[in-house]
Design an enzyme around this catalytic site. Structure first.
Site, PDB file in Angstrom:
ATOM      1  N   GLU A 154     135.607 -15.709  17.160  1.00 38.43           N
ATOM      2  CA  GLU A 154     136.172 -16.187  15.893  1.00 38.43           C
ATOM      3  C   GLU A 154     137.347 -17.131  16.104  1.00 38.43           C
ATOM      4  OE1 GLU A 154     137.359 -12.840  13.452  1.00 38.43           O
ATOM      5  OE2 GLU A 154     138.101 -11.723  15.175  1.00 38.43           O
ATOM      6  N   ASP A 156     136.968 -16.494  10.278  1.00 37.59           N
ATOM      7  CA  ASP A 156     138.124 -16.975  11.036  1.00 37.59           C
ATOM      8  C   ASP A 156     137.775 -18.213  11.858  1.00 37.59           C
ATOM      9  OD1 ASP A 156     140.361 -15.394  10.362  1.00 37.59           O
ATOM     10  OD2 ASP A 156     139.438 -13.688  11.354  1.00 37.59           O
ATOM     11  N   CYS A 176     128.678 -12.179  11.675  1.00 41.43           N
ATOM     12  CA  CYS A 176     129.108 -11.170  10.704  1.00 41.43           C
ATOM     13  C   CYS A 176     130.142 -11.704   9.719  1.00 41.43           C
ATOM     14  CB  CYS A 176     129.618  -9.918  11.409  1.00 41.43           C
ATOM     15  SG  CYS A 176     131.035 -10.211  12.476  1.00 41.43           S
ATOM     16  N   HIS A 202     142.266   3.886  -5.512  1.00 40.66           N
ATOM     17  CA  HIS A 202     141.236   4.836  -5.114  1.00 40.66           C
ATOM     18  C   HIS A 202     140.358   5.297  -6.267  1.00 40.66           C
ATOM     19  CE1 HIS A 202     142.748   5.767  -0.941  1.00 40.66           C
ATOM     20  NE2 HIS A 202     141.472   5.492  -0.856  1.00 40.66           N
TER      21      HIS A 202
END
Ligand code: PEP
Ligand code: MG
Length: 589
Positions: free
Chosen positions: A448, A472, A519, A200
């Site tokens: 996908e 994918d 995408c 983080h």
């Protein structure tokens, strides 16, 4: 400041791009020394109460920091608040607090010693987990524990308020909370010996746009003896920290810093131009994001909306599951941050290479995770999990325009089942008087898998839009596991079989009159822009940093010519032939 000391170049992990040059400030968090002493039986309750008071004081301090965080630039606000929220959760009836309380009573030791022992036990258990995202949470656990320790021992937190303007912070370790306290108007960048790309602290650096290098071995040894104010360079692109640079090095880095600033200005300027091809075809360019901290960058770089919000990151970063409210808050931050632009929220795509520790405990990994229980299969197998997420999504939809996207579909039945659950959840929320998206948001299918692409005509009848996930789709079509190095070189989205499946999906969407986008990673790679336009796509979604370059490319393309090239590519015999066609087309632009 020039000194007689030789230049020292240290290497670490570049976690946040940019180059910072300035006087160094060594951050010393003020070691809290703890001594252990026994507590008599009749003093146990008083010691537990002292511990509880320190936890309460730490929680109050977190609330104050939250208010301070609201003064940070918008891009950093969400990430800072999320981090403080993690600390708050770790101090609210958590394993840490319960464990210390128990140790005080059972071991009859003072609260500081009990806290140190419990902290060490939790850190060890985190470090024993192979998953790097869990390991990266160790910093959060330590940060929360040390916050309480400071209250117990009444040691003040060292803030950056008195650091001279324009400084660069060097430290052994910087917690995410430390990074959240940095004001980018005052601090130019930072480097630390500890830390990694996924933690983080790194996320905060990127959200604040502060150049940063972490995991720099020997940083403090090299800096020892270097006086405060000596010059340091933090190269967040190349992952280097340079102490006492020579005049030549300094001049070279100043030139690189100026070049980066020019490049950034050029990219931001492109963001203001319309996304239209040379022959006047408008294309919608959207962003793929994982975190609210990325919203600002998406807007600055000209995203028309969010084409893919991956929600699984919220489940991967923790030991427990985020509840409906936590999911709602994160989604609302994104939806509100995008004003009226459409945000496409994808439901949980967990499984395969994306692991959620809290879920893994219930469903051990099967023999072939990529073909196993993942994404929509998971959601339909555990409807309670799905309904909680859908409730959070529908509530976030009351604050702007959203769409719901379902990952890894292979059949119409999955879409029908999911739709039923979405409608049922909406009815329940309405009955309870909860504000939700009205009317219900469009529900779309990720294309996908080869099954979804070849069955796209049927799927289109039950879907409001399609998003083609070429990452994918390529993997499943070519039967190539990208994470397997031995075959990774065979992974190639230019393969005509992949292109034909894209055509299937685009044609089905067009015939049914529903929107279709790509995408996967190729949407953000300018080498593919002409091919995708030629295949009929008018909507692309990519990581925000790719938006300007793809827009620049598409403005040079004649969509009609791209269509002719793409038609030849689809009927090509192999990927090599497609690549020649595409490279030839691109070279002529
Ligand atoms: C894809 O598979 O192309 C996709 C966009 O989904 P993810 O990368 O999250 O699997
Ligand atoms: Mg995918």
């Amino acid at each position: 400041m020039r000194t007689d000391r030789p230049e020292r170049v240290l290497t670490g992990l570049p976690v946040s791009a940019g180059i910072a040059i300035g006087p160094l400030h060594l951050h010393d968090p003020g070691v809290v020394s703890v001594s252990a002493y026994p507590i008599p039986a009749d003093g146990i309750e008083a010691e537990r109460a002292r511990f509880r008071r320190s936890v309460d004081a730490a929680l109050k301090q977190i609330d104050k920091l939250r208010m301070r965080a609201e003064l940070l630039p918008e891009s950093a606000q969400e990430a800072a608040v999320a981090l403080l929220e993690v600390h708050r959760q770790m101090l609210s009836g958590s394993r840490l607090v319960r464990g210390v309380d128990r140790r005080i009573a059972e071991q009859r030791v003072n609260a500081e010693a009990a806290l140190e022992t419990e902290l060490a036990a939790i850190v060890d258990s985190f470090l024993a987990i192979a998953d790097p995202t869990i390991r990266s949470r160790v910093d959060d656990v330590r940060g929360a524990g040390h916050r309480v320790l400071r209250h117990l021992t009444q040691t003040a937190y060292q803030s950056f308020a008195r650091v001279p303007n324009g400084s660069i912070i060097l430290a052994e370790e910087l917690t995410p909370a430390d990074a959240a306290l940095m004001d980018p108007a005052k601090i130019l960048g930072f480097a630390a010996a500890a830390g990694g790309v996924e933690g983080h602290t790194a996320i905060m650096a990127r959200a604040l746009h502060l150049p940063a290098v972490l995991g720099v071995r020997g940083l403090l040894d090299a800096a020892a003896g270097t006086g405060a104010g000596a010059t340091v360079i933090v190269d967040g692109v190349g992952g280097q920290v340079i102490l006492d640079p020579t005049p030549d090095t300094l001049a070279a880095y100043r030139r690189r810093r100026a070049a980066l600033a020019r490049q950034r200005r050029r990219l931001v300027a492109i963001a203001g131009l319309p996304a239209v091809t040379d022959d006047g075809v408008a294309v919608s360019l959207n962003a793929n994001i994982d975190l609210p901290a990325e919203v600002d960058e998406a807007r600055v770089l000209g995203a028309d909306g969010v084409g893919l919000l991956r929600t699984e990151i919220q489940f991967m970063n923790r030991e427990d599951l985020p509840d409906e409210d936590a999911q709602y808050e994160m989604l609302r931050a994104v939806v509100e941050g995008l004003d009226d632009r459409i945000v496409t929220i994808r439901t949980l795509d967990i499984g395969g290479d994306k692991r959620a520790p809290a879920l893994a405990a219930h469903f051990p990994e099967g023999p072939n995770p990529a073909l196993g229980l993942r994404a929509i299969r998971y959601s339909l197998k555990v409807p309670r999990l799905f309904e909680t997420q859908i409730a959070a999504i529908l509530r976030a939809g009351a604050h702007g325009s959203i769409r719901i996207l379902l990952p890894m579909l292979t059949s119409v039945g999955e879409m029908r089942q999911a739709r039923t659950i979405i409608q049922r959840t909406a009815r329940r929320l309405r009955r309870q008087g909860v504000a939700i998206a009205d009317p219900l948001p469009p529900i779309g299918a990720m294309i996908e898998t080869p099954a979804a692409a070849l069955g796209a005509d049927a799927l289109a009848e039950y879907s409001d839009f399609f998003a083609i996930g070429t990452n994918d789709l390529t993997m499943y079509t070519l039967a190539i596991d990208r994470s397997d190095e031995q075959v990774a070189s065979l992974y190639n989205p230019f393969h005509p079989a992949v292109l034909r499946l894209i055509v299937f999906a685009v044609t089905a969407a067009r015939e049914r009159g529903i929107p279709v986008s790509v995408c996967g990673e190729i949407a953000g790679d300018p080498r593919f822009t002409a091919l995708l336009l030629g295949l009929g796509l008018r909507e692309l979604s990519m990581s925000p940093g790719s938006l300007p370059r793809v827009k620049e490319r598409l403005r040079a393309i004649d969509a009609a010519e791209a269509q002719t090239m793409a038609a030849r590519a689809v009927s090509a015999h192999d990927a090599a032939h497609v690549m020649v066609l595409v490279e030839h087309f691109n070279a002529a632009l």
